[in-house]
Motif scaffolding. Structure first.
Motif, short mmCIF file in Angstrom:
data_model
loop_
_atom_site.label_atom_id
_atom_site.label_comp_id
_atom_site.label_asym_id
_atom_site.label_seq_id
_atom_site.Cartn_x
_atom_site.Cartn_y
_atom_site.Cartn_z
N TYR A 1 -7.56 1.38 -5.27
CA TYR A 1 -6.70 2.46 -4.81
C TYR A 1 -7.50 3.50 -4.06
O TYR A 1 -8.72 3.58 -4.17
CB TYR A 1 -5.98 3.11 -5.99
N ALA A 2 -6.77 4.31 -3.32
CA ALA A 2 -7.33 5.49 -2.67
C ALA A 2 -6.25 6.56 -2.70
O ALA A 2 -5.05 6.25 -2.61
CB ALA A 2 -7.74 5.19 -1.23
N ILE A 3 -6.67 7.81 -2.83
CA ILE A 3 -5.73 8.93 -2.88
C ILE A 3 -6.19 9.99 -1.87
O ILE A 3 -7.37 10.30 -1.79
CB ILE A 3 -5.69 9.57 -4.28
N ARG A 4 -5.24 10.51 -1.11
CA ARG A 4 -5.51 11.64 -0.24
C ARG A 4 -4.21 12.44 -0.10
O ARG A 4 -3.12 11.93 -0.36
CB ARG A 4 -6.04 11.21 1.12
N TRP A 5 -4.33 13.69 0.28
CA TRP A 5 -3.18 14.56 0.49
C TRP A 5 -2.93 14.74 1.98
O TRP A 5 -3.88 14.91 2.75
CB TRP A 5 -3.40 15.93 -0.14
N GLU A 6 -1.69 14.70 2.37
CA GLU A 6 -1.24 15.04 3.72
C GLU A 6 -0.17 16.10 3.52
O GLU A 6 1.00 15.78 3.31
CB GLU A 6 -0.65 13.81 4.43
N GLY A 7 -0.57 17.36 3.51
CA GLY A 7 0.37 18.44 3.21
C GLY A 7 0.81 18.34 1.76
O GLY A 7 -0.01 18.29 0.85
N GLU A 8 2.13 18.27 1.56
CA GLU A 8 2.70 18.17 0.21
C GLU A 8 2.88 16.73 -0.24
O GLU A 8 3.51 16.47 -1.27
CB GLU A 8 4.06 18.89 0.16
N MET B 1 1.22 13.16 -1.45
CA MET B 1 0.09 12.40 -1.93
C MET B 1 0.22 10.99 -1.37
O MET B 1 1.21 10.30 -1.65
CB MET B 1 0.06 12.33 -3.46
N VAL B 2 -0.75 10.58 -0.59
CA VAL B 2 -0.77 9.21 -0.06
C VAL B 2 -1.59 8.38 -1.04
O VAL B 2 -2.78 8.61 -1.22
CB VAL B 2 -1.37 9.16 1.35
N LEU B 3 -0.92 7.45 -1.68
CA LEU B 3 -1.53 6.61 -2.70
C LEU B 3 -1.56 5.18 -2.16
O LEU B 3 -0.52 4.55 -2.02
CB LEU B 3 -0.72 6.69 -3.99
N THR B 4 -2.74 4.72 -1.79
CA THR B 4 -2.91 3.38 -1.24
C THR B 4 -3.33 2.45 -2.35
O THR B 4 -4.33 2.70 -3.03
CB THR B 4 -3.96 3.39 -0.11
N LEU B 5 -2.55 1.39 -2.55
CA LEU B 5 -2.83 0.43 -3.62
C LEU B 5 -3.13 -0.94 -3.03
O LEU B 5 -2.49 -1.36 -2.06
CB LEU B 5 -1.61 0.32 -4.54
N GLY B 6 -4.10 -1.64 -3.61
CA GLY B 6 -4.45 -2.97 -3.13
C GLY B 6 -4.76 -3.92 -4.27
O GLY B 6 -5.13 -3.50 -5.36
N ASN B 7 -4.57 -5.18 -4.00
CA ASN B 7 -4.84 -6.26 -4.94
C ASN B 7 -3.84 -6.28 -6.09
O ASN B 7 -2.78 -5.67 -6.03
CB ASN B 7 -6.28 -6.22 -5.44
N LEU B 8 -4.18 -6.96 -7.16
CA LEU B 8 -3.31 -7.15 -8.31
C LEU B 8 -3.74 -6.20 -9.42
O LEU B 8 -4.91 -6.16 -9.79
CB LEU B 8 -3.41 -8.61 -8.79
#
Length: 138
Positions: A10-17, A19-26
């Motif tokens: 996973y990766a987490i970042r904020w774009e304003g209000e 939360m962009v949560l990028t998930l990968g794999n199982l």
């Protein structure tokens, strides 16, 4: 934490209000616990203000049943106690949307929910919910 090694990335970042949560794999439950611990840290830093999630699951391959259950329980707490006001999901293919249908079914009655295979559509929908979004990276 559980007794198994965490699976999923996973990766987490904020774009304003948002939360962009990028998930990968199982993901297994331990992997979800790891992600949710990081989300909790981010929310603690942010304070008590409304926010939304853009879950980028284009590289996601699903999860174990207990991972799903833990994920849903945590989202319900975010809605009730942490001011989560909208949830958007960015899918690459219909099978991912199908795998995420239990999340959609559980959340759509509790808060605005949107999913699409197009990042621009997700960002537009989030803006329409009244959220301040930063630069929409795709």
């Amino acid at each position: 934490m559980g007794q198994f090694a965490a699976h999923g990335n996973y990766a987490i970042r904020w774009e304003g209000e948002v939360m962009v949560l990028t998930l990968g794999n199982l993901f297994n439950r331990e992997g979800v616990e790891q992600v949710l611990g990081k989300v909790a840290e981010e929310l603690q830093k942010r304070g008590d203000r409304p926010w939304a999630i853009l879950a980028d699951v284009r590289e996601w391959q699903g999860g174990t049943p207990d991972a799903y259950a833990f994920w849903l329980a945590s989202i319900k707490v975010w809605i009730a106690e942490k001011q989560l006001v909208a949830f958007a999901a960015l899918f690459a293919e219909s099978v991912q949307q199908f795998m995420g249908s239990s999340v959609r079914a559980a959340l759509s009655a509790r808060l605005p929910y949107f999913s699409a295979p197009d990042a621009a559509a997700c960002w537009q929908w989030l803006r329409e919910q009244g959220l301040a979004v930063g630069k929409a990276e795709q």
